[in-house]
Design a protein around this motif. Structure first.
Motif, mmCIF file in Angstrom:
data_model
loop_
_atom_site.group_PDB
_atom_site.id
_atom_site.type_symbol
_atom_site.label_atom_id
_atom_site.label_comp_id
_atom_site.label_asym_id
_atom_site.label_seq_id
_atom_site.Cartn_x
_atom_site.Cartn_y
_atom_site.Cartn_z
ATOM 1 N N HIS A 81 -56.123 -48.404 10.935
ATOM 2 C CA HIS A 81 -57.040 -47.151 10.624
ATOM 3 C C HIS A 81 -57.644 -47.415 10.675
ATOM 4 C CE1 HIS A 81 -55.844 -49.766 6.226
ATOM 5 N NE2 HIS A 81 -55.695 -50.888 7.464
ATOM 6 N N SER A 101 -60.116 -48.365 8.274
ATOM 7 C CA SER A 101 -60.624 -49.434 7.581
ATOM 8 C C SER A 101 -61.218 -50.763 7.900
ATOM 9 C CB SER A 101 -59.590 -49.550 6.220
ATOM 10 O OG SER A 101 -59.281 -47.651 5.404
ATOM 11 N N ARG A 115 -49.485 -45.755 14.462
ATOM 12 C CA ARG A 115 -48.892 -46.333 13.637
ATOM 13 C C ARG A 115 -47.308 -46.315 14.849
ATOM 14 N NH1 ARG A 115 -50.668 -43.937 8.191
ATOM 15 N NH2 ARG A 115 -53.145 -44.673 7.913
ATOM 16 N N ASP A 126 -45.032 -44.556 13.247
ATOM 17 C CA ASP A 126 -44.468 -43.756 13.492
ATOM 18 C C ASP A 126 -43.272 -42.098 13.953
ATOM 19 O OD1 ASP A 126 -45.604 -43.895 10.455
ATOM 20 O OD2 ASP A 126 -47.329 -42.807 10.884
ATOM 21 N N SER A 138 -48.211 -38.605 13.959
ATOM 22 C CA SER A 138 -48.175 -38.900 15.784
ATOM 23 C C SER A 138 -48.294 -40.228 15.906
ATOM 24 C CB SER A 138 -49.056 -38.291 16.471
ATOM 25 O OG SER A 138 -49.538 -38.476 17.454
ATOM 26 N N PHE A 195 -53.301 -41.254 16.062
ATOM 27 C CA PHE A 195 -54.190 -40.017 16.284
ATOM 28 C C PHE A 195 -55.805 -40.923 15.491
ATOM 29 C CE2 PHE A 195 -53.633 -41.508 11.306
ATOM 30 C CZ PHE A 195 -52.886 -42.473 11.356
ATOM 31 N N GLN A 198 -58.835 -40.766 12.514
ATOM 32 C CA GLN A 198 -59.004 -41.002 12.044
ATOM 33 C C GLN A 198 -61.147 -41.567 11.853
ATOM 34 O OE1 GLN A 198 -57.597 -44.365 9.290
ATOM 35 N NE2 GLN A 198 -56.010 -42.798 8.444
ATOM 36 N N PHE A 218 -53.281 -47.490 -2.791
ATOM 37 C CA PHE A 218 -53.634 -47.894 -1.584
ATOM 38 C C PHE A 218 -55.055 -49.806 -1.828
ATOM 39 C CE2 PHE A 218 -55.143 -43.686 -0.117
ATOM 40 C CZ PHE A 218 -53.767 -43.969 0.653
ATOM 41 N N GLU A 272 -51.757 -33.144 3.175
ATOM 42 C CA GLU A 272 -52.572 -34.514 2.864
ATOM 43 C C GLU A 272 -53.814 -34.852 3.810
ATOM 44 O OE1 GLU A 272 -50.675 -38.279 2.475
ATOM 45 O OE2 GLU A 272 -51.990 -39.147 3.440
ATOM 46 N N ILE A 273 -54.628 -34.656 3.760
ATOM 47 C CA ILE A 273 -55.736 -35.034 4.444
ATOM 48 C C ILE A 273 -56.676 -36.426 5.010
ATOM 49 C CG2 ILE A 273 -56.167 -32.051 5.358
ATOM 50 C CD1 ILE A 273 -58.781 -32.836 3.704
ATOM 51 N N LEU A 274 -57.079 -36.999 3.657
ATOM 52 C CA LEU A 274 -57.781 -38.141 3.444
ATOM 53 C C LEU A 274 -56.991 -39.024 2.284
ATOM 54 C CD1 LEU A 274 -60.273 -37.998 1.010
ATOM 55 C CD2 LEU A 274 -60.685 -36.310 2.934
ATOM 56 N N GLY A 275 -57.250 -40.548 2.730
ATOM 57 C CA GLY A 275 -56.990 -41.215 1.405
ATOM 58 C C GLY A 275 -58.081 -41.498 0.876
ATOM 59 N N GLY A 308 -60.551 -42.199 3.824
ATOM 60 C CA GLY A 308 -60.316 -41.957 5.338
ATOM 61 C C GLY A 308 -59.437 -40.796 6.430
ATOM 62 N N ARG A 328 -55.581 -33.097 11.754
ATOM 63 C CA ARG A 328 -55.085 -32.474 9.967
ATOM 64 C C ARG A 328 -56.256 -31.478 9.679
ATOM 65 N NH1 ARG A 328 -51.832 -36.211 7.021
ATOM 66 N NH2 ARG A 328 -50.222 -36.758 8.327
HETATM 67 C C1 FA5 Z 1 -54.640 -45.020 5.618
HETATM 68 O O1 FA5 Z 1 -54.930 -44.233 6.782
HETATM 69 C C2 FA5 Z 1 -56.256 -45.813 4.856
HETATM 70 N N1 FA5 Z 1 -57.087 -46.338 5.078
HETATM 71 C C3 FA5 Z 1 -57.473 -44.379 4.379
HETATM 72 C C4 FA5 Z 1 -58.356 -44.444 2.878
HETATM 73 C C5 FA5 Z 1 -59.293 -45.592 3.699
HETATM 74 C C6 FA5 Z 1 -57.557 -44.606 1.799
HETATM 75 C C7 FA5 Z 1 -60.691 -45.573 2.659
HETATM 76 C C8 FA5 Z 1 -58.822 -45.591 0.256
HETATM 77 C C9 FA5 Z 1 -60.076 -45.590 0.786
HETATM 78 P P1 FA5 Z 1 -53.393 -43.496 4.978
HETATM 79 O O2 FA5 Z 1 -52.731 -43.521 6.025
HETATM 80 O O3 FA5 Z 1 -52.823 -42.153 4.030
HETATM 81 O O4 FA5 Z 1 -54.227 -43.940 4.432
HETATM 82 O O5 FA5 Z 1 -54.095 -42.067 6.219
HETATM 83 C C10 FA5 Z 1 -54.959 -41.276 5.947
HETATM 84 C C11 FA5 Z 1 -54.698 -40.062 6.455
HETATM 85 O O6 FA5 Z 1 -54.881 -40.096 8.357
HETATM 86 C C12 FA5 Z 1 -53.970 -38.776 5.354
HETATM 87 O O7 FA5 Z 1 -54.210 -38.652 4.601
HETATM 88 C C13 FA5 Z 1 -53.555 -38.374 6.865
HETATM 89 O O8 FA5 Z 1 -54.592 -37.303 7.577
HETATM 90 C C14 FA5 Z 1 -53.332 -39.067 8.770
HETATM 91 N N2 FA5 Z 1 -52.547 -39.749 9.397
HETATM 92 C C15 FA5 Z 1 -51.766 -40.826 8.784
HETATM 93 N N3 FA5 Z 1 -50.576 -41.049 9.014
HETATM 94 C C16 FA5 Z 1 -51.130 -39.754 10.251
HETATM 95 C C17 FA5 Z 1 -50.072 -40.134 11.314
HETATM 96 N N4 FA5 Z 1 -48.951 -40.678 11.648
HETATM 97 N N5 FA5 Z 1 -50.269 -38.616 12.683
HETATM 98 C C18 FA5 Z 1 -51.372 -37.677 12.304
HETATM 99 N N6 FA5 Z 1 -52.231 -37.517 11.281
HETATM 100 C C19 FA5 Z 1 -52.079 -38.929 10.572
#
Ligand code: FA5
Length: 347
Positions: free
Chosen positions: A174, A176, A203, A205, A212, A215, A217, A257, A288-291, A316, A321
């Motif tokens: 990420h 982060s 990742r 994944d 994917s 990807f 962020q 998180f 879902e687009i962000l955390g 993030g 997305r």
């Molecule tokens: C995170 O990666 C956290 N670092 C985000 C965060 C930052 C939270 C700061 C709090 C504070 P997460 O794993 O949910 O969170 O991924 C964030 C976004 O990345 C997801 O909402 C989604 O839009 C995108 N994402 C995650 N995994 C994938 C993937 N395999 N392929 C494409 N997009 C993805």
């Protein structure tokens, strides 16, 4: 005809033939030269007659033969130059440029849709006074996990398994870790920290329509005095409305998180079915687009920032997305396949 008359006849005939030459007949000229001056040519043939001449005539006619050879050799050389010049002229005429012809059409490429999306998001944040920071795609375990409040053997590491280069160096999962790196550097006596950091992440994944293994962020981080959850919600709402229009609905779901407390997951209503449920949103009506969340006090403290005095929020965003929602792209794999028919749609 005696030998001298034959020599005279050959001279006249050859010079007449040479005069008649024009254009670019290099080969014919060469053939004629061989036929007259070559080993088996007419002049050599005439030389054979020398032996039948009287002894006092032989040197005289011999001299005439040599003179004729010189004359004809010079004449052939001159004609060869004329032929060569004619050839060059013909070539130049044929190659002359017609400036009235229409120009050739150049096909212009365009920037990748993800680059465009990223730049638009960056512009919005720049307009709100954020700075843009770069991070490392190859990152230390320390910044990717430990400084994000995920010590070794923390169970939440399972949510983001990755590709390891050594035990301590990995492809970041990420954006982060840029939070920790910028917090370490920031001088709070000069004001609050407001930054975004876009980039590629990785990742372990399984690839499908919305996931994917690599990807993009965009990380966001705001830390200062009296920053609240209300600031987070207001900032996110503003971004989402600017990117997707006023009609798009969003929802905040409680989440977890390790580096934020409280944490939320932000969803946007599905672009394909409008919220009814379909294959893109896996029947939920939401994507879902962000955390996001309020920066965990431990994350601040590890950077030497007093968590009693300072607070902040972080988020993030998944760039793919966002682009999928904006342009109705229903398979994430399209971004990476390099198919011109895909790319050209985003000129
Ligand atoms: C995170 O990666 C956290 N670092 C985000 C965060 C930052 C939270 C700061 C709090 C504070 P997460 O794993 O949910 O969170 O991924 C964030 C976004 O990345 C997801 O909402 C989604 O839009 C995108 N994402 C995650 N995994 C994938 C993937 N395999 N392929 C494409 N997009 C993805």
């Amino acid at each position: 005809m005696d030998l001298q008359e034959q020599l005279q006849a050959l001279r006249n005939q050859t010079l007449d033939q040479l005069k008649a030459f024009n254009g670019n007949h290099t080969k014919e000229l060469q053939d004629l030269k061989v036929a007259v001056l070559g080993k088996k040519g007419s002049l050599t043939e005439l030389l054979k007659g020398l032996k039948d001449l009287s002894a006092d005539m032989r040197p005289l006619v011999g001299k005439q033969v040599n003179e004729l050879r010189d004359v004809l050799t010079t004449a052939f050389d001159q004609q060869a130059k004329v032929v060569e010049a004619a050839k060059i002229k013909a070539q130049l005429d044929a190659e002359s440029i017609d400036v009235t012809l229409p120009g050739r059409q150049m096909t212009l490429g365009n920037r990748h849709v993800l680059t465009q999306t990223n730049e638009e998001i960056e512009d919005i944040f720049l307009g709100m006074g954020f700075q843009i920071v770069d991070g490392f795609e190859v990152e230390k375990d320390y910044y990717n996990f430990e400084r994000m409040n995920l010590p070794k053997d923390h169970p939440a590491r399972d949510m983001q398994d990755t590709f390891y280069i050594t035990e301590e160096i990995l492809l970041r999962t990420h954006t982060s870790p840029v939070q920790a790196r910028t917090l370490d550097q920031h001088d709070f006596s000069k004001g609050p920290l407001k930054m975004v950091s876009p980039g590629r992440v990785f990742r372990r994944d399984t690839d499908d329509a919305t996931h994917s293994h690599q990807f993009h962020q965009i990380e966001g981080l705001v830390v200062g005095k009296n920053i609240s959850m209300g600031d987070l919600k207001g900032t996110l709402e503003m971004i989402i409305k600017k990117m997707f229009g006023e009609e798009r609905k969003i929802r905040l779901r409680p989440s977890y998180f390790p580096f934020t407390e409280p944490s939320v997951e932000v969803d946007v209503s599905c672009f394909k079915c409008g919220g009814k449920g379909c294959n893109v949103c896996k029947g939920t009506g939401w994507i879902e687009i962000l955390g996001a969340g309020m920066v965990h006090p431990s994350v601040l403290e590890m950077s030497g920032v007093n968590s009693e005095e300072y607070s902040g929020f972080a988020f993030g965003l998944g760039q793919e997305r966002i682009a999928m929602l904006r342009y109705g792209i229903n398979d994430i794999r399209g971004f990476y396949q390099g198919d011109m028919r895909f790319s050209e749609q985003f000129k």
